[in-house]
Design a protein around this motif. Sequence first.
Motif, PDB file in Angstrom:
ATOM      1  N   GLY A 197       9.214  -0.094  11.340  1.00  0.00           N
ATOM      2  CA  GLY A 197       7.539  -0.232  11.273  1.00  0.00           C
ATOM      3  C   GLY A 197       7.278   1.050  12.135  1.00  0.00           C
ATOM      4  N   TRP A 262       5.149  -6.955   5.069  1.00  0.00           N
ATOM      5  CA  TRP A 262       4.990  -5.909   6.136  1.00  0.00           C
ATOM      6  C   TRP A 262       3.430  -5.721   6.076  1.00  0.00           C
ATOM      7  CZ3 TRP A 262       8.414  -4.252   9.584  1.00  0.00           C
ATOM      8  CH2 TRP A 262       9.812  -4.335   9.139  1.00  0.00           C
ATOM      9  N   ASP A 264       0.487  -3.279   7.089  1.00  0.00           N
ATOM     10  CA  ASP A 264       0.240  -1.986   7.215  1.00  0.00           C
ATOM     11  C   ASP A 264      -1.450  -1.986   7.718  1.00  0.00           C
ATOM     12  OD1 ASP A 264      -0.218   0.611   7.434  1.00  0.00           O
ATOM     13  OD2 ASP A 264       0.944   0.969   5.569  1.00  0.00           O
ATOM     14  N   ARG A 285       1.773   0.613  13.735  1.00  0.00           N
ATOM     15  CA  ARG A 285       0.966   0.325  12.527  1.00  0.00           C
ATOM     16  C   ARG A 285       1.491  -0.641  11.604  1.00  0.00           C
ATOM     17  NH1 ARG A 285      -2.241   6.025  11.243  1.00  0.00           N
ATOM     18  NH2 ARG A 285      -3.130   6.299  13.603  1.00  0.00           N
ATOM     19  N   ARG A 286       2.744  -0.940  11.489  1.00  0.00           N
ATOM     20  CA  ARG A 286       3.484  -1.564  10.903  1.00  0.00           C
ATOM     21  C   ARG A 286       4.290  -2.772  11.524  1.00  0.00           C
ATOM     22  NH1 ARG A 286       6.694   0.227   5.389  1.00  0.00           N
ATOM     23  NH2 ARG A 286       4.600   1.099   4.831  1.00  0.00           N
TER      24      ARG A 286
END
Length: 486
Positions: A197, A262, A264, A285-286
């Motif tokens: 991530g 996930w 995002d 950011r993930r």
Amino acid sequence: MTITLNRRGFLTATAALAASTAFPFASQGQEPVRRLVASTRTIEVNGKTASVYGISGPDGRQGLTLDPGERFALTLENSLDVETIIHWHGQLPPNAQDGVPDMPMPKLASGEIRSYDFEPLAGTHWMHSHVPIQEMNLLAAPLIVRSVEDVAEDRQEVVMFLHDFSFKNPETILEEITSGTGHGDMSHGSSMPMDHGGMDMERMDMSDMESMSTMAMDLNDFDFDAYLVNDRTLDDPELVHVERRGRVKLRIINGSSATSFWIDTGVDGRLVAVDGHKVAPITGRRFGLAMGQRLDIDLDLPTESRAFPILALREGERERTGLILAPRGAAVPTMSGMSDTAAPAFDVDFSQEAALQALDPLPERTVSNSRMVMLEGTMSPYVWTIDGRGWGEHEPIVAKSGERVELTFHNMSMMGHPMHLHGHAFQVVGHGSRRFWGAVRDTVYVPPMASVTIAIDAGEAARWMLHCHHMPHLSTGMMTEFRVET
């Protein structure tokens, strides 16, 4: 807990009361001020209408938000034409209010009303039917309990409730899954790279981790028609108005029946809580979450006047869903429900989970009860078990109230399992041979062919469910009980 508006409900409740000496009643005869209704509703998905279930709150919207210090004092009405029961996922109510069929309370008959009254845990939680085919038909909703700190922080709170959806009825879905026709690739697995991530990798000690560069895994065993955020797809996403340089708290709930995602964010965010429990902030950011899990992510939006899509990517595939944060006047982009490339498998090397540190950990104590719990199963025949047994033939995991227990989930299958324990919050303390003092949770993801250890302080003497939160796995037997004795 008071029960009934009809004779059938009265008789079943009376029988359960006779069998349970720990039956909780509403406080001092006061009428609860909140009302939840389980009912049928209509949504539109990809231009087509669909009849699904839902749980509406006092304002008619799906779900419930409680103010700081407010008790969980409410009535639940079953307006469906079938029996149901609702589990308050992440909360720690008395056992009789936990919401599992006949453990000890029966399901609510159609038209029945039941009262609940307990002290809730603050945080991002959710509620859902504990009848798998009903949860698969969207009988689930957010349950947000705000804290004094939430109010003082003064962030705009945005709830993202994720679900997978099919126009087929759940019975047909389960038949296709168990017969091997639900996902074209499931008999072969998927060779997927691991993904770290957008997390701050400096917080991780990768040298101590058991990692895999690639692994043949069965990630998804059904291709749903759509993936939803707050009942909507990216063809018609929810548009949330925010301020320029706005301060946002994303409360993300994976209510899916069989899909990990996930998230995002597109801009830097800080992961500040999992399953309603605070963690030392991690920048990225993930971030990912399996079925039943929740994430709180704080965003400080940039100054530019543009829209900010918040996307949920289906693991191992190209499908995605999401919502859009937009300042007034910002151009809103048209988003495709398909990414250019497939998302990676979710946390197969445990890198996300191992990086989490609880801000309010369990007290350090001597472990007096340790147990290995074997997770096994195959795609063909489609059978999933705990310690080699399905529900009904299970052997309870026994503990004494007040003792420190460690359970090590040893996953011997090629699918990951989000393991959920009712009535308790536990701490993740190990992955394979590595020990650490991780996050406090109620649902932990156990990757394929891996082992994960959790620490628990056994609570109320009662029968508590322990199961995989992948609904087809649960339906075919991956459930046992954590039996606490005095």
